[in-house]
Design an enzyme around this catalytic site. Structure first.
Site, PDB file in Angstrom:
ATOM      1  N   LYS A 198      -2.752  16.442  -1.758  1.00  8.64           N
ATOM      2  CA  LYS A 198      -1.843  15.982  -2.813  1.00  8.64           C
ATOM      3  C   LYS A 198      -2.417  14.774  -3.536  1.00  8.64           C
ATOM      4  O   LYS A 198      -2.503  13.686  -2.976  1.00  8.64           O
ATOM      5  CB  LYS A 198      -0.474  15.577  -2.247  1.00  8.64           C
ATOM      6  CG  LYS A 198       0.527  15.343  -3.378  1.00  8.64           C
ATOM      7  CD  LYS A 198       1.641  14.379  -3.044  1.00  8.64           C
ATOM      8  CE  LYS A 198       1.362  12.956  -3.414  1.00  8.64           C
ATOM      9  NZ  LYS A 198       1.280  12.662  -4.850  1.00  8.64           N
ATOM     10  N   GLU A 273      -6.498   4.350   4.711  1.00  5.59           N
ATOM     11  CA  GLU A 273      -7.328   3.426   3.925  1.00  5.59           C
ATOM     12  C   GLU A 273      -6.381   2.704   2.981  1.00  5.59           C
ATOM     13  O   GLU A 273      -5.859   3.321   2.047  1.00  5.59           O
ATOM     14  CB  GLU A 273      -8.379   4.199   3.113  1.00  5.59           C
ATOM     15  CG  GLU A 273      -9.347   5.016   3.936  1.00  5.59           C
ATOM     16  CD  GLU A 273     -10.316   4.161   4.734  1.00  5.59           C
ATOM     17  OE1 GLU A 273     -10.439   2.954   4.454  1.00  5.59           O
ATOM     18  OE2 GLU A 273     -10.945   4.710   5.643  1.00  5.59           O
ATOM     19  N   CYS A 307      -9.573  -0.963  -4.485  1.00  6.65           N
ATOM     20  CA  CYS A 307      -9.092  -1.482  -3.197  1.00  6.65           C
ATOM     21  C   CYS A 307      -9.966  -2.620  -2.689  1.00  6.65           C
ATOM     22  O   CYS A 307      -9.479  -3.543  -2.058  1.00  6.65           O
ATOM     23  CB  CYS A 307      -9.016  -0.366  -2.174  1.00  6.65           C
ATOM     24  SG  CYS A 307     -10.551   0.573  -2.045  1.00  6.65           S
ATOM     25  N   GLU A 404      -1.864  -8.302  -3.129  1.00  5.32           N
ATOM     26  CA  GLU A 404      -2.762  -7.444  -3.908  1.00  5.32           C
ATOM     27  C   GLU A 404      -2.134  -7.194  -5.282  1.00  5.32           C
ATOM     28  O   GLU A 404      -1.030  -6.666  -5.384  1.00  5.32           O
ATOM     29  CB  GLU A 404      -2.955  -6.109  -3.170  1.00  5.32           C
ATOM     30  CG  GLU A 404      -3.974  -5.228  -3.854  1.00  5.32           C
ATOM     31  CD  GLU A 404      -4.168  -3.909  -3.113  1.00  5.32           C
ATOM     32  OE1 GLU A 404      -3.168  -3.234  -2.811  1.00  5.32           O
ATOM     33  OE2 GLU A 404      -5.329  -3.546  -2.854  1.00  5.32           O
TER      34      GLU A 404
END
Ligand code: NAP
Ligand code: MG
Length: 500
Positions: A198, A273, A307, A404
């Site tokens: 997905k 991750e 990331c 973040e």
């Protein structure tokens, strides 16, 4: 500091006629069992071009019923053994064919990625080239899954088999869609598993194109299935499905925790991750030009939606003014605008949601007393543009230094010596990546050991090699992708003990 406005957005759709044709002919469909079909509900959603804010295409909105269908087909394929018991050499050849098809279609994949995501064309091309490298690596790795024989008494023979786990689920984010897809497809299929994939709702187009290329490559039915849809529906169904043996997820730490919680039902294996707030540590003896240029790239490439972005920039105290002067000058040369224009360094952020999120962090930075030396406010629309923003006067306690942001925003903080750099660098709940810039060899190694991160770069930023493990310490992840031990996460071990 004033920043020139150089937006050169060309409204409209794709540039090459082939892409326009492909988009015009695209029917909302999922790829299940090598067949394209609409979602069972018949529902669709639009994917948006972030450069214009306009819809590019309508795609199928798969949900739990479609995931269930895909899992059953993948289970059947796995049990039949058309893929799981295919010889590794043959499996390797099919994966290689898939990688070659990606290479053949690199230009068109890159343009599609740029249209759907807003990455500059050069960045899309670079990421897809890396995706092809990853796929090629796993094509080879399919033939390097080793069991073990174990010393025994002469009347016994003990050995360990490595077997595929079964049906894998993959859920990926929107920032670098093809590379994320390759990091899941490659190892899952190389080890002989079947896959339900997905992609993120913001960037489904290249996943669908990869589905077409997989059909052309000739994977047996049920081996590679693509279910586009929303995370809370299709994604959650994958995370919870009892027929899935392993889920590989890349995305935010918050959703990663939900995936882990959902896995409890059937105790499926999970690799995660997740996010990062990576420290980039520059000592005064570093090569100024190289450190400045890479440090700038580290938080501006893909408009900072990476990331491993270097978003906490630690500069040795006495060197900071000189370094910042240079960083600001370089930042002001970067052009923000149409990602299809070769002169553009920063395209738009990938979505309205991401744009709003970055705007709120820029406001938080100002409110907490940080000083923006460049950028500092979003650009007016259309499109979701933000200039490189360098925040000085940052305290480690500020939200912009802890959370973040996922935009082209860096917090610059000074440090005294190596111990101080390691202490400050590790003051985060994340641990995905880090970098150190110095010409002192001993110091480079010591700081690399001291920083708690899954990857540490020395005198460079963002190098990637599929032969090395990739993943995070702390809340940046669980498990590692790639590297020599990749198949530990995609295989089961079976001990066979034989009396001779
Ligand atoms: P996200 O919101 O966590 O979404 C990631 C994926 O999870 C998407 O496909 C999303 O679907 C799906 N999802 C959302 N809710 C779900 C649920 N309840 N159950 C199952 N799946 C669900 O992350 P993002 O905003 O797309 O990506 C940005 C994040 O990814 C950042 O934190 C970044 O650091 C991280 N990231 C990490 C790495 C790494 O290798 N460590 C690499 C790239 C990005 P929808 O989008 O369709 O809703
Ligand atoms: Mg999009």
């Amino acid at each position: 500091m004033t920043v020139e406005t150089s937006l050169k957005v060309v409204p409209g759709q794709a540039r090459s006629p082939r892409i326009n044709e492909w988009l015009a002919s695209l029917r909302p469909a999922l790829l299940i069992d090598n067949t394209w079909a609409p979602a069972k509900s018949g529902k669709t959603f639009d994917t948006i071009n972030p450069t214009t804010g306009q819809a590019l295409a309508s795609v199928a909105r798969g949900d739990a019923a479609d995931v269930d269908d895909a899992v059953h087909c993948a289970q059947r394929a796995f049990e039949e053994g058309s893929w799981s018991r295919m010889g590794p050499g043959e499996r390797s050849a099919l994966l290689r064919r898939f990688a070659s098809l990606m290479e053949e279609h690199l230009d068109e994949l890159a343009e599609l990625e740029t249209l759907d995501n807003g990455l500059t064309l050069a960045t899309s091309r670079g990421l897809i080239a890396t995706g092809i490298e990853i796929m090629s690596y796993f094509a080879g790795a399919a033939q390097h899954v080793f069991g073990e024989t174990v010393p025994t008494a002469p009347d016994r023979f003990h050995y360990v088999l490595r077997e595929p786990v079964g049906v894998c689920g993959a859920i990926t984010p929107w920032n670098g869609p093809i590379i994320m897809a390759c990091l899941k497809i490659g190892p899952a299929l190389a080890a002989g598993n079947t896959l339900v994939f997905k992609p993120a709702e913001q960037t489904p187009l290249t996943a669908l194109r990869l589905g077409e290329l997989a059909l052309a490559a000739g994977f047996p039915p049920g081996v590679f299935n693509v279910v586009t849809g929303y995370g809370e529906q299709a994604g959650a169904a994958i995370a919870a499905h009892p027929g899935i043996a392993k889920v590989a997820f890349t995305g935010s730490t918050a959703v990663g925790k939900q995936i882990l919680a959902a896995s409890v039902g059937n105790l499926k294996q999970v690799s995660l991750e997740l996010g990062g707030k990576s420290p980039n540590v520059v000592f005064a003896d570093a090569n100024l030009t190289a450190a400045v240029q890479s440090s700038l790239m580290a938080f501006t490439v893909s408009s900072g939606q990476v990331c491993v972005a270097g978003t906490r920039l630690f500069v040795q105290r006495d060197f900071k003014d000189e370094f910042l002067d240079s960083l600001v000058s370089y930042a002001n040369t970067l052009t923000v605008g149409d990602p299809l224009d070769p002169a553009t360094a920063l395209g738009p952020l990938a979505s309205q949601e991401q744009f709003d999120r970055v705007r709120s962090y820029l406001e938080a930075g100002h409110a907490e007393g940080a000083v923006a030396l460049t950028g500092g406010a979003p650009e007016p629309g259309p499109g979701y543009f933000v200039r490189p923003t360098i925040f000085d006067g940052v305290e480690r306690s500020m939200r912009i230094a802890r959370e973040e942001i996922f935009g082209p925003v860096v917090s610059v903080i000074s440090f005294n010596d190596a111990d101080d750099a390691v202490l400050q660098g590790n003051d985060t709940e994340y641990g995905l990546a880090a970098a150190v810039w110095t010409n002192d060899l001993s110091r480079a190694h010591k700081v690399a050991r001291g920083l708690k991160a899954g990857v540490v770069w020395v005198n460079q930023y963002m190098a990637f090699d599929p032969a090395l493990p990739f993943g995070g310490y702390k809340q940046s992840g669980v498990g590692r992708e790639c590297g020599a031990h990749w198949y530990e996460h995609y295989t089961e071990q079976k001990s066979v003990m034989m009396q001779l």
